[in-house]
Design a protein around this motif. Structure first.
Motif, PDB file in Angstrom:
ATOM      1  N   ALA A 103    -103.711   6.739 -15.663  1.00 34.94           N
ATOM      2  CA  ALA A 103    -103.400   5.161 -15.531  1.00 34.94           C
ATOM      3  C   ALA A 103    -102.109   5.086 -15.723  1.00 34.94           C
ATOM      4  O   ALA A 103    -101.577   4.332 -14.743  1.00 34.94           O
ATOM      5  N   ASN A 104    -101.301   5.858 -16.558  1.00 28.41           N
ATOM      6  CA  ASN A 104    -100.157   5.435 -17.150  1.00 28.41           C
ATOM      7  C   ASN A 104     -98.960   6.116 -16.004  1.00 28.41           C
ATOM      8  O   ASN A 104     -97.823   5.487 -15.800  1.00 28.41           O
ATOM      9  N   LEU A 105     -99.417   7.410 -15.619  1.00 28.69           N
ATOM     10  CA  LEU A 105     -98.434   7.934 -14.785  1.00 28.69           C
ATOM     11  C   LEU A 105     -98.880   7.754 -13.162  1.00 28.69           C
ATOM     12  O   LEU A 105     -97.777   8.266 -12.298  1.00 28.69           O
ATOM     13  N   ARG A 106     -99.919   7.048 -12.796  1.00 31.98           N
ATOM     14  CA  ARG A 106    -100.289   6.820 -11.484  1.00 31.98           C
ATOM     15  C   ARG A 106    -100.343   8.129 -10.621  1.00 31.98           C
ATOM     16  O   ARG A 106     -99.928   8.155  -9.641  1.00 31.98           O
ATOM     17  N   SER A 107    -100.795   9.272 -11.489  1.00 32.88           N
ATOM     18  CA  SER A 107    -100.894  10.532 -10.707  1.00 32.88           C
ATOM     19  C   SER A 107    -102.485  11.068 -11.235  1.00 32.88           C
ATOM     20  O   SER A 107    -102.949  10.905 -12.228  1.00 32.88           O
ATOM     21  N   ILE A 108    -102.638  12.267 -10.712  1.00 34.77           N
ATOM     22  CA  ILE A 108    -104.023  12.901 -10.795  1.00 34.77           C
ATOM     23  C   ILE A 108    -103.542  13.721 -12.232  1.00 34.77           C
ATOM     24  O   ILE A 108    -102.747  14.673 -11.937  1.00 34.77           O
ATOM     25  N   VAL A 109    -104.112  13.606 -13.098  1.00 35.27           N
ATOM     26  CA  VAL A 109    -104.016  14.307 -14.234  1.00 35.27           C
ATOM     27  C   VAL A 109    -105.375  15.117 -14.843  1.00 35.27           C
ATOM     28  O   VAL A 109    -106.356  14.121 -14.756  1.00 35.27           O
ATOM     29  N   ILE A 130     -94.748  20.045 -19.081  1.00 37.43           N
ATOM     30  CA  ILE A 130     -95.607  18.836 -19.119  1.00 37.43           C
ATOM     31  C   ILE A 130     -94.785  17.729 -19.408  1.00 37.43           C
ATOM     32  O   ILE A 130     -94.707  16.606 -18.896  1.00 37.43           O
ATOM     33  N   THR A 131     -93.963  17.816 -20.462  1.00 40.21           N
ATOM     34  CA  THR A 131     -93.156  16.724 -21.082  1.00 40.21           C
ATOM     35  C   THR A 131     -92.140  16.276 -20.082  1.00 40.21           C
ATOM     36  O   THR A 131     -92.256  15.012 -19.659  1.00 40.21           O
ATOM     37  N   PHE A 132     -91.476  17.025 -19.225  1.00 37.76           N
ATOM     38  CA  PHE A 132     -90.434  16.531 -18.422  1.00 37.76           C
ATOM     39  C   PHE A 132     -91.151  16.039 -16.941  1.00 37.76           C
ATOM     40  O   PHE A 132     -90.762  15.345 -16.263  1.00 37.76           O
ATOM     41  N   SER A 133     -92.624  16.426 -16.702  1.00 37.39           N
ATOM     42  CA  SER A 133     -93.263  16.091 -15.669  1.00 37.39           C
ATOM     43  C   SER A 133     -93.481  14.836 -15.810  1.00 37.39           C
ATOM     44  O   SER A 133     -93.512  13.747 -14.984  1.00 37.39           O
ATOM     45  N   ILE A 134     -93.996  14.414 -17.114  1.00 42.20           N
ATOM     46  CA  ILE A 134     -94.486  12.887 -17.412  1.00 42.20           C
ATOM     47  C   ILE A 134     -93.156  12.221 -17.553  1.00 42.20           C
ATOM     48  O   ILE A 134     -93.199  10.933 -16.771  1.00 42.20           O
ATOM     49  N   ILE A 135     -92.007  12.526 -17.937  1.00 47.87           N
ATOM     50  CA  ILE A 135     -90.825  11.718 -17.912  1.00 47.87           C
ATOM     51  C   ILE A 135     -90.182  11.645 -16.577  1.00 47.87           C
ATOM     52  O   ILE A 135     -89.962  10.321 -16.239  1.00 47.87           O
ATOM     53  N   ASP A 161     -98.974  19.053  -9.340  1.00 49.26           N
ATOM     54  CA  ASP A 161     -99.099  20.493  -9.504  1.00 49.26           C
ATOM     55  C   ASP A 161     -98.448  21.141 -10.595  1.00 49.26           C
ATOM     56  O   ASP A 161     -98.271  22.380 -10.559  1.00 49.26           O
ATOM     57  N   VAL A 162     -97.998  20.412 -11.507  1.00 45.74           N
ATOM     58  CA  VAL A 162     -97.579  20.953 -12.770  1.00 45.74           C
ATOM     59  C   VAL A 162     -98.514  21.238 -14.152  1.00 45.74           C
ATOM     60  O   VAL A 162     -99.272  20.426 -14.169  1.00 45.74           O
ATOM     61  N   GLU A 163     -98.605  22.541 -14.216  1.00 45.85           N
ATOM     62  CA  GLU A 163     -99.542  22.917 -15.219  1.00 45.85           C
ATOM     63  C   GLU A 163     -98.614  23.508 -16.601  1.00 45.85           C
ATOM     64  O   GLU A 163     -97.802  23.939 -16.618  1.00 45.85           O
TER      65      GLU A 163
END
Length: 345
Positions: free
Chosen positions: A72-78, A123-128, A208-210
């Motif tokens: 919900a926060n990132l508006r992406s598939i998590v 993961i950190t930089f993908s979130i940011i 696509d980031v794991e």
């Protein structure tokens, strides 16, 4: 089972040995084939298999909640799921994580001590990147977080701690709080290096980031509630907690629900022509109702109470005089229907 020799067999063996026909070495006991488990006293197991399994189940719930929260926060598939739950020394945990990384020191109030939530740099930089309007690909260069990036991650971690509290609610009313965020594991010394910890590893995928999220909880922190990590206690707590939670939710929903309430003076079947021809001042004769009989008070489309008409100030009102039992509701409706049919017959 060891075979017991008779006296004759013993005498024959002694005679053979004395005569030199058989060597005493031939009668050595068979080698012990039992499997020996190596135990390291420098690294004793603190958690039983059942307790590890309970911790895994609890954090399966955390993973599901965190998945919804981050999506919900990132508006992406998590997607998050528990990859493993292990017990190891704190030193082994520190050596296994990269530098720099995102290390959140968590106060585990009301438990004593702290825990660590480690988030993989990818993961950190993908979130940011997602929160800054990017595609979530992150960055290939590993660097320490800036003040703005640290502030952004604080907001995400605080939301995850809310999910952690909910996942632990069946065992303890945990109130985790974010203390600080470090990037160098050497500065995050929450227990002695040889202290045992339980490490919950969560495989995390954002687009696509794991990468991995690791929740490290020292044994000395979790020790006061170690007895509650049995499967029997956890499942019984889940049943009690779920029932209470559901009842509270239902009460809140019902208390705010809107529903129609109507007082039914009586009923009669008429033709559509008669209805169209009705004018102000016309009198409708309700053959199946008497003046001295109470009205039916309907909740929705169900007859629930008997009431009498009246007024409160300048407003028309009814006074409830009796609750209609279920069997009386069926009988009341049936009699009214029959009488109506007879009257219209």
């Amino acid at each position: 089972m060891t075979e017991v020799l008779s006296q004759d067999e013993i005498d024959q063996l002694l005679t053979a040995i004395n005569a030199g026909d058989t060597e005493p070495e031939d009668f050595r006991p068979a080698a012990d084939t039992r499997k020996i488990k190596i135990y390291d006293f420098k690294r004793p197991d603190k958690f039983s298999k059942e307790q590890i399994r309970t911790v895994s189940i609890m954090h399966d719930t955390f993973a599901r909640l965190a998945t919804t929260n981050l999506s919900a926060n990132l508006r992406s598939i998590v997607h998050l799921h528990v990859a493993s739950v292990d017990q190891l020394t704190y030193e082994e945990f520190i050596r296994s994580i990269p530098t720099p990384t995102t290390l959140a020191i968590i106060n585990m109030d009301p438990l004593k001590g702290n825990a660590i939530l480690e988030i993989d740099p990818a993961i950190t930089f993908s979130i940011i990147d997602r929160l800054f309007g990017g595609t979530g690909e992150g960055t290939k260069s590993q660097h320490e977080l800036t003040d703005i990036e640290t502030s952004v991650m604080e907001g995400i971690i605080v939301r995850l701690l809310g999910n952690l509290r909910e996942a632990w609610s069946t065992v303890i009313d945990l109130r985790p709080r974010l203390g600080q965020i470090d990037t160098n594991p050497q500065f995050a010394s929450i227990v002695a290096p040889n202290e045992m910890v339980v490490l919950v590893t969560l495989e995390t995928k954002i687009g696509d980031v794991e990468g991995m999220m690791n929740l490290c909880i020292p044994y000395i922190t979790i020790e006061p509630i170690i007895g509650k990590l049995s499967a029997q206690f956890w499942y019984s707590s889940v049943r009690r907690g779920t029932t209470t939670e559901n009842l509270n939710i239902l009460k809140d929903k019902i208390s705010n629900a809107s529903i129609s309430v109507s007082a039914e003076v009586g009923s009669i079947q008429v033709t559509a022509k008669d209805v169209i021809s009705l004018r102000i001042g016309d009198i409708v004769n309700l053959y199946n109702s008497r003046v001295d009989e109470p009205f039916s008070l309907n909740i929705g489309n169900k007859r629930k109470f008997l009431c009498r008409p009246g007024v409160i100030g300048k407003k028309i009102a009814v006074q409830i005089v009796k609750k209609i039992a279920e069997f009386e509701q069926d009988e009341f409706e049936e009699l009214t229907s029959d009488e109506t049919e007879i009257l219209n017959g």
